[in-house]
Design an enzyme around this catalytic site. Structure first.
Site, PDB file in Angstrom:
ATOM      1  N   ASN A   1       6.563   6.130  -1.393  1.00  0.00           N
ATOM      2  CA  ASN A   1       7.851   5.483  -1.665  1.00  0.00           C
ATOM      3  C   ASN A   1       8.609   5.118  -0.396  1.00  0.00           C
ATOM      4  O   ASN A   1       9.838   5.083  -0.388  1.00  0.00           O
ATOM      5  CB  ASN A   1       8.737   6.378  -2.556  1.00  0.00           C
ATOM      6  CG  ASN A   1       8.048   6.696  -3.867  1.00  0.00           C
ATOM      7  OD1 ASN A   1       7.450   5.803  -4.473  1.00  0.00           O
ATOM      8  ND2 ASN A   1       8.093   7.950  -4.286  1.00  0.00           N
ATOM      9  N   ARG A   2       7.872   4.881   0.659  1.00  0.00           N
ATOM     10  CA  ARG A   2       8.465   4.470   1.944  1.00  0.00           C
ATOM     11  C   ARG A   2       9.361   5.555   2.545  1.00  0.00           C
ATOM     12  O   ARG A   2      10.171   5.281   3.428  1.00  0.00           O
ATOM     13  CB  ARG A   2       9.267   3.158   1.788  1.00  0.00           C
ATOM     14  CG  ARG A   2       8.428   1.981   1.265  1.00  0.00           C
ATOM     15  CD  ARG A   2       7.301   1.653   2.228  1.00  0.00           C
ATOM     16  NE  ARG A   2       6.547   0.454   1.886  1.00  0.00           N
ATOM     17  CZ  ARG A   2       5.267   0.462   1.468  1.00  0.00           C
ATOM     18  NH1 ARG A   2       4.615   1.603   1.287  1.00  0.00           N
ATOM     19  NH2 ARG A   2       4.644  -0.671   1.239  1.00  0.00           N
ATOM     20  N   LEU A   3       9.223   6.792   2.058  1.00  0.00           N
ATOM     21  CA  LEU A   3      10.015   7.884   2.634  1.00  0.00           C
ATOM     22  C   LEU A   3       9.174   8.599   3.702  1.00  0.00           C
ATOM     23  O   LEU A   3       8.766   9.744   3.551  1.00  0.00           O
ATOM     24  CB  LEU A   3      10.489   8.850   1.532  1.00  0.00           C
ATOM     25  CG  LEU A   3      11.460   8.197   0.552  1.00  0.00           C
ATOM     26  CD1 LEU A   3      11.876   9.177  -0.542  1.00  0.00           C
ATOM     27  CD2 LEU A   3      12.700   7.682   1.291  1.00  0.00           C
TER      28      LEU A   3
ATOM     29  N   LYS B   1       0.870  -1.172   0.000  1.00  0.00           N
ATOM     30  CA  LYS B   1       0.000   0.000   0.000  1.00  0.00           C
ATOM     31  C   LYS B   1       0.901   1.213   0.000  1.00  0.00           C
ATOM     32  O   LYS B   1       1.933   1.219   0.665  1.00  0.00           O
ATOM     33  CB  LYS B   1      -0.845  -0.065   1.282  1.00  0.00           C
ATOM     34  CG  LYS B   1      -1.679   1.137   1.610  1.00  0.00           C
ATOM     35  CD  LYS B   1      -2.521   0.818   2.852  1.00  0.00           C
ATOM     36  CE  LYS B   1      -2.936   2.035   3.645  1.00  0.00           C
ATOM     37  NZ  LYS B   1      -3.716   3.035   2.996  1.00  0.00           N
TER      38      LYS B   1
END
Ligand SMILES: Cc1cc2nc3c(=O)[nH]c(=O)nc-3n(C[C@H](O)[C@H](O)[C@H](O)COP(=O)(O)O)c2cc1C
Length: 217
Positions: free
Chosen positions: A193-195, A12
């Site tokens: 983007n997992r940032l 997700k």
């Protein structure tokens, strides 16, 4: 390992919110209060006060389970349980704990670490009396975390407690509250983007107040 479920593809993107340093309250309890209020307001069928509670044996063997938050403030984060349970035995020998709230519908988590102490007997009794009668019987009937023969045994114990105490069951001696007094808070907001955005609060050096640091995602 083979499975009909394609677990690896569960994925997700977190896009709902950002968290900037300038959004943060200087006091982590105020910040927690703001996020908690929002979690309650938007939580629908979720239990926003459900938190994972991690404890460890003195030699560092960890375990984790969910409990319900029943109050919070500078004196700590409050929950109630059986003092002879597995977590109770851990806390007697190693009075530190970690808490984790995951408010998935807001793409947020809050992680807290702190020292643990028991609340006064008076406070535990006060809260016990406010619980629904069925929960009070339950606390008296269950030797939490101990093996039990079967459901029938539990029901027998429940009937015994009901017959013995009627409408006014006493607070079990081994039941009550704990407070986790935080020395570390982390607020996490999922981002693309997992940032993710992560902010850590630690007690400020020299006493009083908190210092805030952004952490890499
Ligand atoms: C949503 C939810 C809320 C729970 N709330 C509590 C609670 O407030 N107190 C409690 O002792 N156990 C609560 N439990 C049960 C604990 O997760 C756990 O099974 C129990 O406390 C025994 O843990 P232990 O053997 O590690 O001591 C809850 C479980 C769930 C899933």
């Amino acid at each position: 390992m083979s499975s009909a479920l394609d677990v690896e593809r569960l994925r997700k993107e977190y896009t709902m919110h950002g968290l900037r340093r300038s959004d943060l309250a200087s006091d982590p309890f105020v910040q927690f209060n703001a996020w908690f209020e929002e979690a309650i307001r938007t939580g629908g069928p979720h239990e926003p006060n459900a938190m994972s509670l991690a404890t460890a044996t003195p030699d560092g063997v960890p375990s984790v389970r969910v409990v319900l938050l029943k109050g919070f403030g500078p004196e700590g984060f409050l929950f109630f349980t059986n003092y002879d349970s597995r977590k109770g035995r851990h806390l007697a020998a190693n009075p530190r704990a970690a808490l984790n709230f995951h408010w998935s519908w807001l793409e947020r988590q809050v992680a807290i670490e702190g020292d643990v102490s028991k609340v006064s007997r008076e406070k535990s009794e006060e809260y016990f009396r406010r619980r629904p009668l069925g929960s009070r019987y339950g606390a008296l009937a269950s030797q939490q975390s101990r093996p039990i023969e079967g459901r029938t045994e539990l029901e027998r114990r429940l009937a015994e407690v009901q017959a013995r105490y009627g409408q006014d069951p006493p607070t079990p001696e081994n039941w009550g509250g704990y407070r986790v007094r935080p020395y570390r808070f982390e607020f996490w907001q999922g981002r693309e983007n997992r940032l993710h955005d992560r902010f850590l609060y630690l007690p400020a050096l020299g006493g009083g107040g908190w210092q805030i640091q952004r952490l890499s995602p």
